[in-house]
Design an enzyme around this catalytic site. Structure first.
Site, PDB file in Angstrom:
ATOM      1  N   LYS A  34      40.306 -17.724  -9.085  1.00 28.36           N
ATOM      2  CA  LYS A  34      39.050 -17.067  -8.749  1.00 28.36           C
ATOM      3  C   LYS A  34      38.075 -18.077  -8.164  1.00 28.36           C
ATOM      4  CE  LYS A  34      35.346 -14.267 -10.777  1.00 28.36           C
ATOM      5  NZ  LYS A  34      34.856 -13.577 -11.995  1.00 28.36           N
ATOM      6  N   LEU A  36      34.329 -19.251  -7.572  1.00 29.98           N
ATOM      7  CA  LEU A  36      33.009 -19.087  -8.175  1.00 29.98           C
ATOM      8  C   LEU A  36      31.948 -19.544  -7.186  1.00 29.98           C
ATOM      9  CD1 LEU A  36      33.839 -20.488 -11.727  1.00 29.98           C
ATOM     10  CD2 LEU A  36      33.955 -18.123 -10.918  1.00 29.98           C
ATOM     11  N   LYS A  70      28.059 -36.809 -10.818  1.00 28.27           N
ATOM     12  CA  LYS A  70      26.972 -36.390 -11.696  1.00 28.27           C
ATOM     13  C   LYS A  70      25.786 -37.336 -11.569  1.00 28.27           C
ATOM     14  CE  LYS A  70      30.599 -34.878 -14.804  1.00 28.27           C
ATOM     15  NZ  LYS A  70      31.339 -35.218 -16.037  1.00 28.27           N
ATOM     16  N   GLU A 108      36.087 -29.785 -19.819  1.00 24.82           N
ATOM     17  CA  GLU A 108      35.163 -29.464 -18.733  1.00 24.82           C
ATOM     18  C   GLU A 108      35.402 -28.037 -18.242  1.00 24.82           C
ATOM     19  OE1 GLU A 108      34.416 -32.269 -15.755  1.00 24.82           O
ATOM     20  OE2 GLU A 108      34.750 -34.019 -17.041  1.00 24.82           O
ATOM     21  N   GLU A 120      39.466 -29.061 -16.727  1.00 30.27           N
ATOM     22  CA  GLU A 120      40.365 -30.117 -17.182  1.00 30.27           C
ATOM     23  C   GLU A 120      39.839 -30.673 -18.503  1.00 30.27           C
ATOM     24  OE1 GLU A 120      40.241 -33.333 -14.415  1.00 30.27           O
ATOM     25  OE2 GLU A 120      38.088 -33.663 -14.642  1.00 30.27           O
ATOM     26  N   ARG A 124      39.177 -39.303 -22.829  1.00 31.22           N
ATOM     27  CA  ARG A 124      38.521 -40.600 -22.945  1.00 31.22           C
ATOM     28  C   ARG A 124      37.053 -40.377 -23.275  1.00 31.22           C
ATOM     29  NH1 ARG A 124      35.525 -40.856 -18.324  1.00 31.22           N
ATOM     30  NH2 ARG A 124      36.285 -39.650 -16.545  1.00 31.22           N
ATOM     31  N   ARG A 174      21.156 -41.375 -13.902  1.00 35.46           N
ATOM     32  CA  ARG A 174      21.949 -42.471 -13.369  1.00 35.46           C
ATOM     33  C   ARG A 174      21.175 -43.173 -12.256  1.00 35.46           C
ATOM     34  NH1 ARG A 174      28.283 -40.702 -13.695  1.00 35.46           N
ATOM     35  NH2 ARG A 174      28.087 -39.521 -15.630  1.00 35.46           N
TER      36      ARG A 174
END
Length: 282
Positions: A34, A36, A70, A108, A120, A124, A174
């Protein structure tokens, strides 16, 4: 990869994508999922020991992205009700128990219209773990070391309540040696790497909320003296930071935290790129 919006275009898209896949990867196999349009990127942190215990420590929103990287992480993800996120977090912990997973990890998801779509699992510790530490009250790095040594995690299975009384909406920003180029049109070269030696850094002494500013070889991890709302305080934190010798993207971060839609949580994974394009044409 192709987006097919009408059934009439499906066969042609399959044929073209198969040929591209064959040439690039030596295999014409495809899969369909699908599409999004405006999802958010939501993560769920898990911690598991070698004795069959697995817990989820809360969730983060990582939708503010540029080139799929990110830029700002926020915990908990705004606007998602506990009864919506709760079953998903419990399912993540259950999955870890079923496969005998040990250590920390992150599930995630894309989130749209009240539904979660699995992307996924990162097996870690991720750099955005401090915002989860501030809401869960758990030192995830320390817990990871203990579980690697075979110790019990010490946490009961299930969801841990977030420490709303102490911290609200912590963010991680960041920072980087990049040239955000405020004052001129936004384009890709505006984020070119800045060169030079970092000679001086000054950070705000008092922070309300929580902010983490990451610069080359540095992580400013400052818990607050007083609880408070997040966005305005993080903007003040970015303004209170000063550096010498290199140009950074801090002006860009300051402006982002002052954006009204971002403050209301009305964003998705495309929002930041659109926000930059609007300033390019303004």
């Amino acid at each position: 990869m192709r987006v097919v919006r009408e059934i009439d275009g499906l066969h042609e898209a399959i044929a073209l994508t198969r040929e591209e896949a064959r040439q690039a990867f030596g295999s014409p196999e495809l899969y369909m999922e699908k599409f999004l349009e405006q999802p958010r990127h939501v993560e769920i942190q898990v911690l598991c020991d070698a004795h069959g215990n697995a817990v989820w420590l809360g969730h983060r929103d990582c939708s503010m992205q540029r080139r799929h990287q990110k830029v700002v992480e926020e915990a908990p993800a705004p606007g998602i009700a506990p009864d919506v996120i709760g079953p998903v977090g419990m399912a993540c912990a259950k999955a870890c128990r079923q496969i005998g997973y040990r250590g920390v990890g992150t599930f995630e998801f894309l989130y749209e219209d009240g539904a979660f779509y699995f992307i996924e699992m990162n097996t870690r510790l991720q750099v955005e773990h401090p915002v989860t530490e501030m809401t869960s009250g758990i030192d995830i790095v320390h817990a990871q070391i203990r579980t690697a040594q075979g110790e019990l995690s010490g946490f009961a299975p299930g969801r841990r309540e977030m420490r709303w009384a102490f911290f609200r909406m912590p963010h991680q920003c960041r920072g980087s040696r990049q040239l955000p180029a405020f004052g001129r049109p936004y384009h890709r070269s505006c984020f070119a790497r800045g060169a030079g030696h970092s000679r001086r850094h000054a950070y705000p002494r008092r922070l309300q909320g929580f902010a983490l500013l990451r610069l080359p070889d540095r992580q400013v991890d400052r818990p607050c003296a007083d609880p408070g709302e997040g966005n305005g305080e993080n903007a003040r934190c970015a303004r209170g930071h000063a550096g010498g010798g290199i140009s950074t993207n801090l002006p860009f971060l300051r402006a982002l935290f002052e954006d009204e839609s971002f403050a209301r949580g009305e964003t998705d994974i495309h929002y930041l790129e659109q926000w930059l394009r609007q300033r390019r044409t303004a």
